[in-house]
Scaffold this motif. Sequence first.
Motif, PDB file in Angstrom:
ATOM      1  N   CYS A 290      -1.131-101.593  27.285  1.00 39.76           N
ATOM      2  CA  CYS A 290      -1.320-102.285  26.013  1.00 39.76           C
ATOM      3  C   CYS A 290      -2.768-102.732  25.858  1.00 39.76           C
ATOM      4  CB  CYS A 290      -0.381-103.492  25.933  1.00 39.76           C
ATOM      5  SG  CYS A 290      -0.548-104.450  24.407  1.00 39.76           S
ATOM      6  N   HIS A 291      -3.319-103.290  26.923  1.00 41.67           N
ATOM      7  CA  HIS A 291      -4.714-103.731  26.862  1.00 41.67           C
ATOM      8  C   HIS A 291      -5.652-102.546  26.635  1.00 41.67           C
ATOM      9  CE1 HIS A 291      -7.895-106.693  27.690  1.00 41.67           C
ATOM     10  NE2 HIS A 291      -8.546-105.668  28.207  1.00 41.67           N
ATOM     11  N   SER A 292      -5.359-101.441  27.269  1.00 38.64           N
ATOM     12  CA  SER A 292      -6.187-100.239  27.099  1.00 38.64           C
ATOM     13  C   SER A 292      -6.097 -99.722  25.666  1.00 38.64           C
ATOM     14  CB  SER A 292      -5.731 -99.153  28.083  1.00 38.64           C
ATOM     15  OG  SER A 292      -5.857 -99.599  29.411  1.00 38.64           O
ATOM     16  N   LEU A 293      -4.917 -99.746  25.083  1.00 37.51           N
ATOM     17  CA  LEU A 293      -4.756 -99.349  23.676  1.00 37.51           C
ATOM     18  C   LEU A 293      -5.580-100.255  22.775  1.00 37.51           C
ATOM     19  CD1 LEU A 293      -0.915 -98.616  23.409  1.00 37.51           C
ATOM     20  CD2 LEU A 293      -2.766 -96.961  23.238  1.00 37.51           C
ATOM     21  N   CYS A 294      -5.552-101.548  23.064  1.00 45.41           N
ATOM     22  CA  CYS A 294      -6.320-102.505  22.253  1.00 45.41           C
ATOM     23  C   CYS A 294      -7.806-102.202  22.316  1.00 45.41           C
ATOM     24  CB  CYS A 294      -6.059-103.928  22.742  1.00 45.41           C
ATOM     25  SG  CYS A 294      -4.406-104.554  22.401  1.00 45.41           S
ATOM     26  N   ARG A 295      -8.276-101.884  23.507  1.00 49.38           N
ATOM     27  CA  ARG A 295      -9.713-101.644  23.684  1.00 49.38           C
ATOM     28  C   ARG A 295     -10.177-100.378  22.971  1.00 49.38           C
ATOM     29  NH1 ARG A 295     -13.041-105.498  25.419  1.00 49.38           N
ATOM     30  NH2 ARG A 295     -14.313-104.031  26.573  1.00 49.38           N
ATOM     31  N   HIS A 296      -9.307 -99.394  22.882  1.00 49.52           N
ATOM     32  CA  HIS A 296      -9.711 -98.109  22.307  1.00 49.52           C
ATOM     33  C   HIS A 296      -9.231 -97.913  20.872  1.00 49.52           C
ATOM     34  CE1 HIS A 296     -11.455 -96.578  25.980  1.00 49.52           C
ATOM     35  NE2 HIS A 296     -10.378 -96.901  26.650  1.00 49.52           N
ATOM     36  N   PHE A 297      -8.527 -98.881  20.324  1.00 49.13           N
ATOM     37  CA  PHE A 297      -7.997 -98.736  18.967  1.00 49.13           C
ATOM     38  C   PHE A 297      -9.128 -98.654  17.956  1.00 49.13           C
ATOM     39  CE2 PHE A 297      -6.575-100.664  14.945  1.00 49.13           C
ATOM     40  CZ  PHE A 297      -5.544 -99.794  14.629  1.00 49.13           C
ATOM     41  N   GLY A 298      -9.048 -97.638  17.087  1.00 47.65           N
ATOM     42  CA  GLY A 298     -10.027 -97.496  16.015  1.00 47.65           C
ATOM     43  C   GLY A 298     -11.343 -96.884  16.424  1.00 47.65           C
ATOM     44  N   GLU A 299     -11.461 -96.422  17.677  1.00 48.70           N
ATOM     45  CA  GLU A 299     -12.702 -95.782  18.116  1.00 48.70           C
ATOM     46  C   GLU A 299     -12.843 -94.398  17.488  1.00 48.70           C
ATOM     47  OE1 GLU A 299     -12.942 -95.580  22.310  1.00 48.70           O
ATOM     48  OE2 GLU A 299     -13.378 -97.717  22.577  1.00 48.70           O
ATOM     49  N   PRO A 300     -14.086 -93.956  17.237  1.00 50.81           N
ATOM     50  CA  PRO A 300     -14.296 -92.603  16.681  1.00 50.81           C
ATOM     51  C   PRO A 300     -13.694 -91.522  17.580  1.00 50.81           C
ATOM     52  CG  PRO A 300     -16.313 -93.896  16.555  1.00 50.81           C
ATOM     53  CD  PRO A 300     -15.341 -94.702  17.380  1.00 50.81           C
TER      54      PRO A 300
ATOM     55  N   ALA B  72     -10.885 -90.744  19.915  1.00 59.60           N
ATOM     56  CA  ALA B  72      -9.574 -91.342  20.181  1.00 59.60           C
ATOM     57  C   ALA B  72      -8.878 -90.771  21.403  1.00 59.60           C
ATOM     58  CB  ALA B  72      -8.685 -91.156  18.951  1.00 59.60           C
ATOM     59  N   ALA B  73      -9.578 -89.974  22.210  1.00 59.17           N
ATOM     60  CA  ALA B  73      -8.916 -89.320  23.346  1.00 59.17           C
ATOM     61  C   ALA B  73      -8.319 -90.339  24.306  1.00 59.17           C
ATOM     62  CB  ALA B  73      -9.918 -88.424  24.085  1.00 59.17           C
ATOM     63  N   GLU B  74      -9.075 -91.397  24.622  1.00 54.82           N
ATOM     64  CA  GLU B  74      -8.575 -92.417  25.532  1.00 54.82           C
ATOM     65  C   GLU B  74      -7.375 -93.144  24.943  1.00 54.82           C
ATOM     66  OE1 GLU B  74      -9.473 -93.560  28.730  1.00 54.82           O
ATOM     67  OE2 GLU B  74     -10.385 -91.585  28.756  1.00 54.82           O
ATOM     68  N   PHE B  75      -7.450 -93.415  23.639  1.00 56.07           N
ATOM     69  CA  PHE B  75      -6.337 -94.111  22.982  1.00 56.07           C
ATOM     70  C   PHE B  75      -5.054 -93.306  23.100  1.00 56.07           C
ATOM     71  CE2 PHE B  75      -3.567 -94.920  19.360  1.00 56.07           C
ATOM     72  CZ  PHE B  75      -3.480 -96.306  19.362  1.00 56.07           C
ATOM     73  N   TRP B  76      -5.134 -92.006  22.811  1.00 57.36           N
ATOM     74  CA  TRP B  76      -3.927 -91.178  22.863  1.00 57.36           C
ATOM     75  C   TRP B  76      -3.434 -90.994  24.283  1.00 57.36           C
ATOM     76  CZ3 TRP B  76      -2.006 -91.831  18.607  1.00 57.36           C
ATOM     77  CH2 TRP B  76      -2.720 -91.729  17.417  1.00 57.36           C
ATOM     78  N   ARG B  77      -4.324 -91.023  25.242  1.00 59.32           N
ATOM     79  CA  ARG B  77      -3.906 -90.920  26.642  1.00 59.32           C
ATOM     80  C   ARG B  77      -3.068 -92.139  27.023  1.00 59.32           C
ATOM     81  NH1 ARG B  77      -6.029 -91.797  31.988  1.00 59.32           N
ATOM     82  NH2 ARG B  77      -7.730 -93.028  31.160  1.00 59.32           N
ATOM     83  N   TRP B  78      -3.570 -93.312  26.636  1.00 60.81           N
ATOM     84  CA  TRP B  78      -2.830 -94.537  26.937  1.00 60.81           C
ATOM     85  C   TRP B  78      -1.592 -94.668  26.055  1.00 60.81           C
ATOM     86  CZ3 TRP B  78      -3.173 -96.824  31.282  1.00 60.81           C
ATOM     87  CH2 TRP B  78      -4.374 -96.762  32.017  1.00 60.81           C
ATOM     88  N   ARG B  79      -1.613 -94.051  24.885  1.00 59.27           N
ATOM     89  CA  ARG B  79      -0.424 -94.025  24.037  1.00 59.27           C
ATOM     90  C   ARG B  79       0.738 -93.362  24.782  1.00 59.27           C
ATOM     91  NH1 ARG B  79       0.720 -90.091  19.969  1.00 59.27           N
ATOM     92  NH2 ARG B  79      -0.149 -88.663  21.536  1.00 59.27           N
ATOM     93  N   ASP B  80       0.426 -92.235  25.418  1.00 53.75           N
ATOM     94  CA  ASP B  80       1.454 -91.509  26.164  1.00 53.75           C
ATOM     95  C   ASP B  80       2.004 -92.355  27.316  1.00 53.75           C
ATOM     96  OD1 ASP B  80       1.042 -89.394  24.481  1.00 53.75           O
ATOM     97  OD2 ASP B  80      -0.325 -88.337  25.821  1.00 53.75           O
TER      98      ASP B  80
ATOM     99  N   LYS C  40     -12.348-104.243  32.693  1.00 52.98           N
ATOM    100  CA  LYS C  40     -13.394-103.548  33.446  1.00 52.98           C
ATOM    101  C   LYS C  40     -13.069-102.074  33.606  1.00 52.98           C
ATOM    102  CE  LYS C  40     -14.722-107.670  36.065  1.00 52.98           C
ATOM    103  NZ  LYS C  40     -14.809-108.286  37.403  1.00 52.98           N
ATOM    104  N   GLN C  41     -11.797-101.791  33.859  1.00 59.84           N
ATOM    105  CA  GLN C  41     -11.397-100.397  34.047  1.00 59.84           C
ATOM    106  C   GLN C  41     -11.597 -99.594  32.780  1.00 59.84           C
ATOM    107  OE1 GLN C  41      -8.699 -98.561  32.728  1.00 59.84           O
ATOM    108  NE2 GLN C  41      -8.978 -96.789  34.046  1.00 59.84           N
ATOM    109  N   VAL C  42     -11.210-100.166  31.650  1.00 59.90           N
ATOM    110  CA  VAL C  42     -11.339 -99.453  30.378  1.00 59.90           C
ATOM    111  C   VAL C  42     -12.797 -99.257  30.025  1.00 59.90           C
ATOM    112  CG1 VAL C  42     -10.859 -99.566  27.903  1.00 59.90           C
ATOM    113  CG2 VAL C  42      -9.113-100.245  29.530  1.00 59.90           C
ATOM    114  N   ASP C  43     -13.629-100.291  30.268  1.00 63.97           N
ATOM    115  CA  ASP C  43     -15.057-100.170  29.965  1.00 63.97           C
ATOM    116  C   ASP C  43     -15.707 -99.061  30.776  1.00 63.97           C
ATOM    117  OD1 ASP C  43     -14.970-102.168  28.120  1.00 63.97           O
ATOM    118  OD2 ASP C  43     -15.600-103.750  29.496  1.00 63.97           O
ATOM    119  N   SER C  44     -15.289 -98.928  32.027  1.00 62.63           N
ATOM    120  CA  SER C  44     -15.874 -97.894  32.887  1.00 62.63           C
ATOM    121  C   SER C  44     -15.136 -96.570  32.783  1.00 62.63           C
ATOM    122  CB  SER C  44     -15.844 -98.358  34.346  1.00 62.63           C
ATOM    123  OG  SER C  44     -14.507 -98.464  34.780  1.00 62.63           O
ATOM    124  N   LYS C  45     -14.033 -96.557  31.993  1.00 64.57           N
ATOM    125  CA  LYS C  45     -13.195 -95.364  31.816  1.00 64.57           C
ATOM    126  C   LYS C  45     -12.619 -94.868  33.137  1.00 64.57           C
ATOM    127  CE  LYS C  45     -15.296 -93.939  27.513  1.00 64.57           C
ATOM    128  NZ  LYS C  45     -15.908 -92.880  26.733  1.00 64.57           N
ATOM    129  N   GLY C  46     -12.560 -95.776  34.102  1.00 62.51           N
ATOM    130  CA  GLY C  46     -11.850 -95.467  35.342  1.00 62.51           C
ATOM    131  C   GLY C  46     -12.494 -94.407  36.201  1.00 62.51           C
TER     132      GLY C  46
END
Length: 319
Positions: A13-23, A25-33, A195-201
Motif C-alpha cells: 500500500c505504501h509503495s502504491l502511494c509513493r508511485h501513484f500518479g507518476e509519469p 507507472a511501471a512500479e505502480f503496476w508492479r505493486w498493484r499486482d 527508503k525501499q521505494v525511493d531506491s527502487k529496491g
Amino acid sequence: EAVAAEWMLEFACHSLCRHFGEPCAAEFWRWRDVAEALIKGLSTIPKHQKKTVYLCQLLIRIAKGKELECYLKNNKKISALESALSFWTLLEKEEIKLEKLHEDIHCLIKIQTVAVHMENGYFKEAAEVLERLFTDSESDKLLRVKLTTIVKRKDLYVPLLESFNYNLLISKIKLYIELFMKENEDSFLIQAARKQVDSKGLEAIVLQNRTPDVEESKPEEKQRFVFIIMLLRGMLRQDLKLVELRLSLNNLQNVEKQRDSSVCSRRRQRWTYKEDLQLKSGVREFGVGNWAKILVHGDFNNRTSVMLKDRWRTLCRIK
C-alpha cells in the motif's frame, strides 16, 4: 502467514502511494499486482487493515479510471472509476476528519465518472451513470441538473467539466495520500518502505544490517520486529536477486547446452588423417603425456587432452 500477509499488504500500500500518479507507472503496476494478490489471499480482512485495503483498491481503480474497457466488478456497466467511488465511501467511514477533502474527492469521482463516458462518446451510458450516482437530495440536486444538461447537449467543453477535471481529482488524491503517509510516518515498516521505494529496491540497502533497539520491548514485540526486518531485507533485495538468479540460471543452462552439444559432437566426430599427423608431430616435439601442450600447439577440431591421450593409445595399438 496471516501476519506476514498483513505486513506485506501495508508495504504494498505504501509503495502504491509513493508511485501513484507518476509519469512512469511501471512500479505502480508492479505493486498493484502484489497488493491484489495479497488482498485475494486474505480470507477475512482484519479491522485494523480495512483502511489499507480500501486505499489500495481505490488507487488501483483511480489509476485505471480513464479506461472504460477496464471493468473491475462482475457488472460490466460498472467502470473502474465508478467502482472506486464505493471504496472511497468505505474509506470515508473509517475516518471522522478531513470532511472538506472527503467531500471534494467524492464529488470529483462522481463528476469524472460521467465525464469519462462522455469523452469516449458513450452519452447514453453517461446518462445512466448520472442516474445511479446522483440522488435527488439537496446536496446533489444542483449538480445533477447541470450535468444532465451537459450530457443532453453532448458538450464536453463547459466550465464545469474543465474546472472539475481528472487532473484535479489526481491532485486531491495525492493530497489525501500525503496526509495518510504523514499519519503513518512513525511506523517502522513505513519508514523502511519509504527508503525501499525511493531506491527502487536495487541500490540502497536500507537496514544496513542494523536492528531497532527492542531490548526493552516485550518478547512478542521483539519477535515481530525481527520478523519485519527479515521480511524487509528479503523484499529489498528481491528484484535484484531474482534478476541475478535468472541470469545465472540462463547462463548455466546455456553452458550446459553448449557442453552437452560439444561432448556429443566430440563423441560422434571421427579423427581425421590431418589430426592424426598433428598428434604424432606433437608427441615427437613435446613427448608422450604432455597432452595439454600438444593440444594448445596443435590444430585439432574441438578436442580435449583426454581425447588426445585416448587417440594416441588407439594409434599405438593400430601400429
